[in-house]
Motif scaffolding. Structure first.
Motif, PDB file in Angstrom:
ATOM      1  N   ASN B 258       0.761  -1.195   0.064  1.00  0.00           N
ATOM      2  CA  ASN B 258      -0.040  -0.001  -0.028  1.00  0.00           C
ATOM      3  C   ASN B 258       0.832   1.117  -0.209  1.00  0.00           C
ATOM      4  O   ASN B 258       0.376   2.588  -0.082  1.00  0.00           O
ATOM      5  CB  ASN B 258      -1.045   0.095   1.261  1.00  0.00           C
ATOM      6  CG  ASN B 258      -0.435   0.166   2.535  1.00  0.00           C
ATOM      7  OD1 ASN B 258       1.136   0.271   2.567  1.00  0.00           O
ATOM      8  ND2 ASN B 258      -1.012  -0.551   3.504  1.00  0.00           N
ATOM      9  N   GLY B 271       2.312  -6.902   8.070  1.00  0.00           N
ATOM     10  CA  GLY B 271       0.835  -6.419   8.358  1.00  0.00           C
ATOM     11  C   GLY B 271      -0.098  -6.412   7.220  1.00  0.00           C
ATOM     12  O   GLY B 271      -1.000  -5.502   6.994  1.00  0.00           O
ATOM     13  N   SER B 272       0.470  -7.037   6.120  1.00  0.00           N
ATOM     14  CA  SER B 272      -0.327  -7.243   4.884  1.00  0.00           C
ATOM     15  C   SER B 272       0.060  -8.451   4.302  1.00  0.00           C
ATOM     16  O   SER B 272       1.131  -9.033   4.240  1.00  0.00           O
ATOM     17  CB  SER B 272      -0.079  -5.876   3.917  1.00  0.00           C
ATOM     18  OG  SER B 272      -0.291  -6.138   2.380  1.00  0.00           O
ATOM     19  N   GLY B 273      -0.892  -9.054   3.587  1.00  0.00           N
ATOM     20  CA  GLY B 273      -0.878 -10.483   2.862  1.00  0.00           C
ATOM     21  C   GLY B 273      -0.396 -10.019   1.485  1.00  0.00           C
ATOM     22  O   GLY B 273      -0.593 -11.164   0.680  1.00  0.00           O
ATOM     23  N   ALA B 274      -0.189  -9.053   0.885  1.00  0.00           N
ATOM     24  CA  ALA B 274      -0.437  -8.725  -0.691  1.00  0.00           C
ATOM     25  C   ALA B 274       0.773  -9.395  -1.263  1.00  0.00           C
ATOM     26  O   ALA B 274       0.640  -9.849  -2.365  1.00  0.00           O
ATOM     27  CB  ALA B 274      -0.202  -7.247  -0.619  1.00  0.00           C
ATOM     28  N   ASP B 277       0.198 -13.219  -1.453  1.00  0.00           N
ATOM     29  CA  ASP B 277      -0.777 -13.356  -2.547  1.00  0.00           C
ATOM     30  C   ASP B 277      -0.393 -13.228  -3.911  1.00  0.00           C
ATOM     31  O   ASP B 277      -0.815 -14.098  -4.856  1.00  0.00           O
ATOM     32  CB  ASP B 277      -2.102 -12.549  -2.018  1.00  0.00           C
ATOM     33  CG  ASP B 277      -2.979 -13.043  -0.873  1.00  0.00           C
ATOM     34  OD1 ASP B 277      -2.243 -13.972  -0.326  1.00  0.00           O
ATOM     35  OD2 ASP B 277      -3.615 -12.166  -0.353  1.00  0.00           O
ATOM     36  N   ARG B 293      -0.853 -22.026  -1.904  1.00  0.00           N
ATOM     37  CA  ARG B 293      -1.234 -21.120  -0.527  1.00  0.00           C
ATOM     38  C   ARG B 293      -0.009 -20.220  -0.132  1.00  0.00           C
ATOM     39  O   ARG B 293       0.938 -20.544  -0.176  1.00  0.00           O
ATOM     40  CB  ARG B 293      -1.577 -22.022   0.551  1.00  0.00           C
ATOM     41  CG  ARG B 293      -2.753 -22.969   0.300  1.00  0.00           C
ATOM     42  CD  ARG B 293      -4.121 -22.381   0.381  1.00  0.00           C
ATOM     43  NE  ARG B 293      -5.241 -23.390  -0.077  1.00  0.00           N
ATOM     44  CZ  ARG B 293      -5.539 -23.746  -0.992  1.00  0.00           C
ATOM     45  NH1 ARG B 293      -5.119 -23.565  -2.514  1.00  0.00           N
ATOM     46  NH2 ARG B 293      -6.496 -24.890  -1.208  1.00  0.00           N
ATOM     47  N   ALA B 294      -0.513 -19.105   0.478  1.00  0.00           N
ATOM     48  CA  ALA B 294       0.707 -18.201   0.995  1.00  0.00           C
ATOM     49  C   ALA B 294       0.237 -17.815   2.370  1.00  0.00           C
ATOM     50  O   ALA B 294      -0.888 -17.458   2.612  1.00  0.00           O
ATOM     51  CB  ALA B 294       0.652 -16.975   0.031  1.00  0.00           C
ATOM     52  N   ASP B 295       1.151 -17.919   3.186  1.00  0.00           N
ATOM     53  CA  ASP B 295       0.719 -17.270   4.527  1.00  0.00           C
ATOM     54  C   ASP B 295       1.793 -16.154   4.813  1.00  0.00           C
ATOM     55  O   ASP B 295       3.068 -16.192   4.627  1.00  0.00           O
ATOM     56  CB  ASP B 295       0.997 -18.250   5.697  1.00  0.00           C
ATOM     57  CG  ASP B 295      -0.556 -19.242   5.956  1.00  0.00           C
ATOM     58  OD1 ASP B 295      -1.593 -18.409   5.561  1.00  0.00           O
ATOM     59  OD2 ASP B 295      -0.506 -20.294   5.998  1.00  0.00           O
ATOM     60  N   PHE B 297       3.587 -14.261   7.876  1.00  0.00           N
ATOM     61  CA  PHE B 297       3.874 -14.652   9.465  1.00  0.00           C
ATOM     62  C   PHE B 297       3.611 -13.489  10.222  1.00  0.00           C
ATOM     63  O   PHE B 297       3.127 -13.475  11.253  1.00  0.00           O
ATOM     64  CB  PHE B 297       5.159 -15.135   9.732  1.00  0.00           C
ATOM     65  CG  PHE B 297       5.282 -16.781   9.384  1.00  0.00           C
ATOM     66  CD1 PHE B 297       4.224 -17.533   8.685  1.00  0.00           C
ATOM     67  CD2 PHE B 297       6.748 -17.315   9.492  1.00  0.00           C
ATOM     68  CE1 PHE B 297       4.652 -18.607   8.301  1.00  0.00           C
ATOM     69  CE2 PHE B 297       6.927 -18.726   9.028  1.00  0.00           C
ATOM     70  CZ  PHE B 297       6.006 -19.265   8.579  1.00  0.00           C
ATOM     71  N   GLY B 298       4.059 -12.313   9.691  1.00  0.00           N
ATOM     72  CA  GLY B 298       3.527 -10.897  10.342  1.00  0.00           C
ATOM     73  C   GLY B 298       4.107 -10.589  11.710  1.00  0.00           C
ATOM     74  O   GLY B 298       5.071 -11.291  11.870  1.00  0.00           O
TER      75      GLY B 298
END
Lengths: 400, 400
Positions: B258, B271-274, B277, B293-295, B297-298
């Protein structure tokens, strides 16, 4: 199946949990016990659920002992591999043919409600065919949505991960401020998201808001709730179940996600940050707040070895052992092991043989008494329900 | 600052770690020790870094003892609160004025390279002003990018989280197949993503690929690598540092994220999965594979109490204590505590007073000897470097 030695097949299915192998080892150990072992031939593990039965891919579980056996029990995720395949009528016929050919008299399937349904179909096919087959479902699910269980093995360890993660994340948010959204697994029921409430140690600790699939979700109300929490606490930690639904009953994640479905018709929710990111955008737009972050806990919440609940491990083991005892007992030929909370002063679980339909299909939702009137939190009754399962989260101390 | 009793201020800054409060308590305990305490007046904690100094918001740390003191040390994230504020020249003047007014002779700042730079600016302002102020930087960073440290406190615990999470996630992927992408923190250096290599127990265990900010990233090569790994292993677990950059040196996450920046000019990555993904989409398109799939960890990877490395906790404590010893010693007035690995057979850390410039600004990258020739893995030398810091990850066993 007490007359002569017949072989046994065990398999694991569906999404893994951190203690699903404790159930596997509990069953194997029970099959090797004196009273039972005289009726048991080979103890075979099918690789990747019914796929391994169909392809004839088995591992000899009966010969595994000592440290290796212990290590399997302690390993998170399905050691035999898993499967999401839903058997067709042709598959069921092929499974039966395989069992006949191998003289399999007992089939133990460790899984959730989809897996119980698979087992039900296989048991029904055997019954129609007149083939003597004892089919037992051993419950597991981090979602905790089995009607047959007060709580299902696997839930408490995932809940321990979630509560620990949110406790740490809340301290992080206390230190740096802003809004933090944590998306937690749970397709149809909010038990896992709800477990984040166990993170709280102080009155102003987060999570300050918890959104569950059981309460219709409105993005406008959500943004308003966050704004109000920020006014009250100067910051906000929000836990959102991936399974939240709009007033129309439709999944919010499905509206935003990639729409992929598995063979049981379930939309993909985890393994994507789309829901969290969309909620963060909504909060930014509605509140004008700058520091809004979202994390999606994803798959790691169900297979994190360092967060296993001791009680969960023991109960998973007992559920596996109980299925064997039920199969070799004088009662039902086929069923599921239900877990019932004893009406005693101190927490105690009882393992009860139930009709398999009790575990199959329709998932269990959070009961109303566990959901706060606000619709965005849980009650004290829920915390009292979950605390003995999850165990204590480490105490912390803050200076701000 | 040995002549008369003068007051001391301690503060915490930047992204929290799981052991940053061990450094705080290590410093406070050292300030209360016999030889030092005769020169120390009040021990004050500034809330939220320099913000608390500017606004005059302090907590009395000297009076906290016993169980409460122990609990603070064990609490993840910054107990005093943190800040990402970079002081302006006016801020520095205001900080100095505050210190003079309060007779502060020692300032200890626990943080990363941005925080070291802040301390350097304050120390320089005091020197120009002729005000006697001892300024000591106590290192912390999960990114492990401080040039002054063989490894920085906070890194090993975050690495322990990452290695444990990837170990569990790899078992999950082994059970259900497909491609799994895990995005790990690390703005400028790949140390934390690299620590995922410690998850491996068997030759075919994941992570099968590791992408670091130090190696120019190409999405085409990435998709090709994943495809090749799938051919070899029948599945693929990939770890990607959030800090990966294209051949042009520009952040891949920034291109997709962002675009929000903090006061030090850093782009928001976590703080974003962008990023995850987008990488999953690229793999799906390039390979035609369905289950990708994507994770991400943040934030939870830096504040997870159950994954704290014992050694990391002890070293964080020692770093805090060493800064106090340096401040009250006969050497430098201002500096940072560097951590040097002793050239001994068994692992041992030494705490060395260094010029603050050693910790400030330019971050440290992974040395070439730690990066595999393929550009998408680490070397044995890295594993030998990281293993003693992170400790053992629980042994596991698989049947497929």
């Amino acid at each position: 199946m007490n007359e002569k030695k017949r072989n046994v097949v065990i398999a694991q299915s569906g999404g893994p949990t951190a203690v699903i192998n404790a159930s596997l080892c509990g069953a194997v150990e029970a099959l090797r016990e004196k009273g039972v072992s005289k009726s048991v031939g080979r103890i075979l593990g099918a690789k990747h659920g019914i796929d391994g039965i169909l392809s004839g891919d088995f591992v000899d579980l009966g010969s595994i002992r000592g440290r290796r056996f212990e290590r399997i029990a302690m390993t998170p995720s399905a050691a035999l591999g898993s499967s999401r395949r839903k058997p067709t009528p042709e598959d069921c016929a092929a499974i039966l043919a395989r069992f006949k050919e191998m003289d399999v008299g007992g089939f133990f399937y460790i899984g959730g409600n989809d897996s119980a349904d698979t087992l039900r179909i296989v048991a029904e096919a055997a019954r129609k065919d007149g083939y003597p087959l004892s089919c037992w479902h051993i419950p597991k699910t981090i979602d905790n949505d089995l009607r047959s269980c007060d709580h299902a093995p696997g839930y408490a360890s995932a809940a321990r991960f979630v509560a620990s993660a949110v406790a740490g994340d809340d301290l992080d948010n206390r230190a740096l401020g802003g809004v933090k959204i944590d998306v937690v697994m749970g397709r149809d029921s909010g038990f896992l998201a709800a477990s984040a409430a166990l993170a709280r140690k102080r009155p102003d600790d987060g999570p300050h808001l918890i959104y569950l699939p059981e309460v219709p979700f409105s993005i406008e109300k959500f943004a308003g709730d966050v704004k109000a929490a920020c006014r009250k606490f100067g910051r906000c930690v929000v836990v959102v179940s991936e399974g939240i639904r709009g007033g129309d009953g439709k999944s919010i994640a499905a509206k935003l996600g990639n729409g992929e479905k598995d063979s049981h018709g379930n939309v993909q929710m985890s393994g994507s940050g789309a829901l969290g990111d969309a909620l963060a955008r909504a909060v930014r737009e509605a509140t004008g707040l700058k520091r809004v972050r979202a994390d999606t806990f994803g798959y790691i919440q169900r297979s994190f070895a360092l967060a296993v609940s001791k009680l969960d491990f023991e109960e998973a083991w007992s559920a596996g052992a109980s299925a064997v005892q039920a199969a070799f007992g004088r009662g039902m030929r086929t069923g599921t092991i239900g877990i019932v909370r004893a009406k005693s002063k101190n927490y105690r679980a009882e393992y009860v043989a139930m009709q398999i339909e009790q575990a199959a299909r329709t998932p269990k939702s959070m009961p109303k008494k566990f959901i706060a009137r606000s619709g965005c939190d849980v009650t004290k009754a829920f915390v009292e329900y979950a605390r003995p399962l999850v165990g204590n989260i480490p105490d912390t101390e803050v200076l701000v």
